[in-house]
Scaffold this active site. Structure first.
Site, short mmCIF file in Angstrom:
data_model
loop_
_atom_site.label_atom_id
_atom_site.label_comp_id
_atom_site.label_asym_id
_atom_site.label_seq_id
_atom_site.Cartn_x
_atom_site.Cartn_y
_atom_site.Cartn_z
N ARG A 46 0.76 -1.30 -0.31
CA ARG A 46 0.12 0.19 -0.03
C ARG A 46 1.00 1.27 0.08
O ARG A 46 0.28 2.26 -0.59
CB ARG A 46 -0.80 -0.01 1.00
CG ARG A 46 -2.04 -1.03 0.85
CD ARG A 46 -3.28 -0.45 2.26
NE ARG A 46 -2.91 -1.84 2.74
CZ ARG A 46 -3.81 -2.36 3.65
NH1 ARG A 46 -5.30 -1.51 3.64
NH2 ARG A 46 -3.26 -3.02 4.85
N LYS A 151 2.82 -20.02 4.41
CA LYS A 151 2.00 -20.44 6.02
C LYS A 151 1.66 -19.63 6.97
O LYS A 151 2.30 -18.34 6.59
CB LYS A 151 2.73 -21.92 6.55
CG LYS A 151 4.31 -21.68 6.74
CD LYS A 151 4.96 -21.34 8.33
CE LYS A 151 4.47 -20.48 8.97
NZ LYS A 151 5.67 -19.52 10.50
N HIS A 181 9.34 -22.87 4.10
CA HIS A 181 10.52 -22.98 3.40
C HIS A 181 11.39 -23.58 3.90
O HIS A 181 12.84 -23.95 4.07
CB HIS A 181 10.96 -21.27 4.00
CG HIS A 181 11.04 -21.42 5.59
ND1 HIS A 181 10.69 -20.83 6.07
CD2 HIS A 181 12.53 -21.14 6.37
CE1 HIS A 181 11.40 -20.71 7.96
NE2 HIS A 181 12.41 -20.93 7.19
N LYS A 185 15.17 -25.64 2.28
CA LYS A 185 16.64 -26.02 3.33
C LYS A 185 17.03 -27.25 2.68
O LYS A 185 16.51 -28.14 2.51
CB LYS A 185 16.61 -26.21 4.25
CG LYS A 185 15.76 -24.45 4.88
CD LYS A 185 15.63 -24.84 7.62
CE LYS A 185 15.17 -23.87 7.45
NZ LYS A 185 15.80 -22.48 7.81
N GLU A 219 14.83 -21.83 18.91
CA GLU A 219 15.30 -20.33 18.53
C GLU A 219 15.79 -19.67 20.33
O GLU A 219 15.29 -19.98 20.92
CB GLU A 219 14.42 -19.84 18.12
CG GLU A 219 13.97 -21.09 16.27
CD GLU A 219 12.53 -20.00 15.62
OE1 GLU A 219 13.13 -19.20 14.95
OE2 GLU A 219 11.55 -19.90 16.00
N ASP A 238 2.50 -21.61 13.96
CA ASP A 238 3.72 -20.43 13.64
C ASP A 238 4.60 -22.28 12.91
O ASP A 238 5.74 -21.52 11.94
CB ASP A 238 4.14 -19.87 14.30
CG ASP A 238 5.40 -19.13 13.90
OD1 ASP A 238 4.80 -18.84 13.00
OD2 ASP A 238 6.66 -18.55 14.47
N HIS A 243 6.60 -26.53 9.59
CA HIS A 243 8.03 -26.73 9.83
C HIS A 243 8.67 -28.17 11.03
O HIS A 243 9.54 -29.31 9.97
CB HIS A 243 9.28 -26.34 10.67
CG HIS A 243 8.74 -24.90 9.84
ND1 HIS A 243 8.73 -24.34 8.49
CD2 HIS A 243 8.65 -23.30 10.42
CE1 HIS A 243 8.56 -22.85 8.26
NE2 HIS A 243 8.82 -22.22 9.02
N LYS A 333 10.85 -20.43 21.42
CA LYS A 333 11.44 -19.28 20.71
C LYS A 333 12.24 -18.95 22.43
O LYS A 333 12.16 -19.75 23.61
CB LYS A 333 10.38 -18.08 21.38
CG LYS A 333 9.49 -18.50 19.42
CD LYS A 333 9.57 -17.27 18.52
CE LYS A 333 9.42 -17.37 17.36
NZ LYS A 333 9.64 -18.30 16.16
N LYS A 338 20.29 -21.49 19.24
CA LYS A 338 19.80 -22.07 17.66
C LYS A 338 20.36 -23.00 16.98
O LYS A 338 21.42 -23.35 17.17
CB LYS A 338 19.73 -21.11 16.38
CG LYS A 338 18.85 -20.96 15.39
CD LYS A 338 18.54 -20.53 14.58
CE LYS A 338 17.53 -20.83 12.94
NZ LYS A 338 16.25 -20.16 13.11
#
Ligand code: BG6
Length: 490
Positions: A46, A151, A181, A185, A219, A238, A243, A333, A338
């Protein structure tokens, strides 16, 4: 051959995903000469930008990213394919600019292919497709037309099915490319190579030799920068529904007869079909939800929120290969670091022949750890004799690491592979509608229970820890422990 053009229209072109992943991936594909002739990109959002302002702003984002090697000169060449239109997907009128830009770019083409990329709020997908249709731009002249969609697809099984049927009225299933995604990988795909291009693993890849399979997606990052989205979506939608279940399907799938898209997708969906639905009792005994301390103080998070930022669960795959093997999944999280890995834990030896020998202790399990990030590679752990100390044993790893085995090669970003595959029409690494439905079937009961008044608040864990203690208890109850195979590097 008829002259053709291909236009990629990215909606949400000013957002984080476009800046940090999509445009850099397209730039990389351009530098590697992997984009088709007559290819152009139209970024749409926008915010008003001129073409040049948009290009400059994408260049500024790209140079900040580690791994983007393009020179200014290469970017300028790439920029000739990059355009911008302010637009609004909420109505067909808001797409007038996109319509005329497409017409301009396709002017001299006899065949006009169009690929639409939705990097927009998932709640807008349905109306956005209707607007594309109403504006008459969903299909170009004589070419193919595809929709790439991020997603989460739907918020549960019922909404995903409804979304499918409205999108299918404009884009049939064969033209829909639902992205996860993780499937792009390189290291996830390496799992398929490991399993299906080596004969040594197949004989032991089953309930006779495997004790447990553990998948960890930990993560360090917290949810603060996208708290409002995160709180309404939650960890299950999420990360888990997509995943983690993707990684699981690749570890557990049967060998496909060929690597054509449908054979691969059939085998992945078979795994999910064999996972039974949780009852409330199952959830209480087999799943743990956690929230990190301080989560509820983020801007955008309801102070009474029950949204988990961590989950651990145990699943069974009811088929011949995996009967009785526990599959443990955990993700969260704000954890200590990670780490993405899948560990296959093998059964201990049936008889311990060294019992009674000096220094001998029951051996640890052999494991094969497939390391997805950041320690890309694999570790095979086995027992060795400690020199000079009777029959004392310890674990040692045989290791493979991408950075040492392929020193001069950069591991491509997931989006490079996925964008290229979508342009080529190869749907192998995209999620088919039946797989979406099956994954929602598996996680819907978790959301329903954790969002209900019936369940307690998620267990709290400290920022920078390994997650709530209850996740450890989940495995202790089975006589197991969470295993970390990756992260040590010779
Ligand atoms: C995204 C999730 O899909 O994947 C994020 O929405 C998560 O919450 C991210 O942080 C993790 O991706 P990667 O590639 O960094 O492991």
């Amino acid at each position: 051959m008829a002259k053709s053009s291909t236009s990629l229209v990215i909606f949400g072109a000013n957002g984080d995903l476009s800046r940090r992943k999509l445009i850099p991936a397209l730039l990389q594909l351009h530098c590697n000469d992997r984009l088709p002739d007559g290819f152009n990109i139209i970024g749409v959002s926008r915010t008003p930008f001129s073409d040049d302002e948009y290009r400059e702003s994408m260049w500024e984002s790209a140079v900040e990213l580690v791994g983007v090697e393009a020179s200014r000169k290469q970017f300028e060449e790439f920029s000739r394919r990059l355009f911008y239109e302010a637009g609004d997907l909420s109505s067909s009128e808001g797409l007038a600019g996109v319509d005329s830009r497409l017409a301009d770019l396709e002017q001299s083409a006899e065949v006009a292919n169009r690929m639409f990329y939705f990097s927009i709020a998932p709640g807008l997908y349905e109306s956005a497709v209707a607007s594309l249709d109403d504006a008459g731009i969903a299909h170009g002249n004589d070419g193919w037309s595809r929709l790439v969609i991020e997603k989460p697809f739907g918020t549960d099984r019922a909404s995903a099915t409804k979304l499918d049927s409205s999108i299918h009225a404009v884009f049939p299933e064969k033209d829909m490319f639902r992205i996860d995604h993780y499937l792009g990988k390189e290291t996830v795909q390496n799992r398929m190579v490991l399993r299906f291009a080596n004969s040594i693993f197949e004989p032991i890849w089953n309930r006779n030799y495997v004790k447990s399979v553990q998948i960890t997606v930990a993560e360090e990052v917290d949810a603060a920068s996208r708290a409002a989205y995160y709180d309404s979506s939650g960890l299950v939608r999420d990360m888990l529904q997509n995943h983690l279940l993707q990684i699981l399907t690749i570890i557990a799938m049967e060998p496909p007869s060929a690597v054509d898209p449908e054979s691969l997708r059939d085998r992945r969906v078979d795994v999910l079909r064999a996972i039974a639905e949780y009852s409330v009792e199952d959830i209480v005994g087999n799943a743990v939800a956690g929230t990190y301390e301080g989560y509820r103080s983020h801007d955008g998070v309801d102070s009474s929120s029950k949204t988990p930022t961590y989950a651990a669960l145990k699943l069974q795959i009811d088929n011949w290969r995996w009967q009785g093997v526990s599959f443990y999944l955990r993700t969260g999280k704000a954890l200590e670091n990670k780490n993405i890995e899948g560990v296959v834990e093998f059964q201990r030896p049936p008889h311990f022949v060294f019992g009674g020998a000096t220094g001998a202790r029951e051996p640890e399990s052999n494991i094969l750890a497939i390391c997805l990030q950041p320690d890309e590679g694999a570790h095979l752990r086995f027992q060795v004799k400690v020199p000079g100390r009777g029959m004392e044993m310890k674990s040692a790893d045989m290791q493979f690491h991408y950075d040492s085995a392929f020193r001069d090669q950069v591991i491509p970003e997931a989006y490079e592979r996925l964008l290229q595959d979508a342009l080529d029409g190869d749907a192998s690494l995209f999620i088919r509608s039946d797989q979406i439905a099956e994954s929602w079937r598996i996680v819907d009961p978790l959301n329903a229970y954790w969002e209900s008044d019936e369940s307690d608040r998620p267990a709290e864990y400290s920022v920078g820890s390994t997650g709530p203690i209850q996740a450890v208890d989940l495995l202790t109850a089975d006589g197991n422990v969470w295993l970390q195979g990756c992260g040590t590097h010779d």
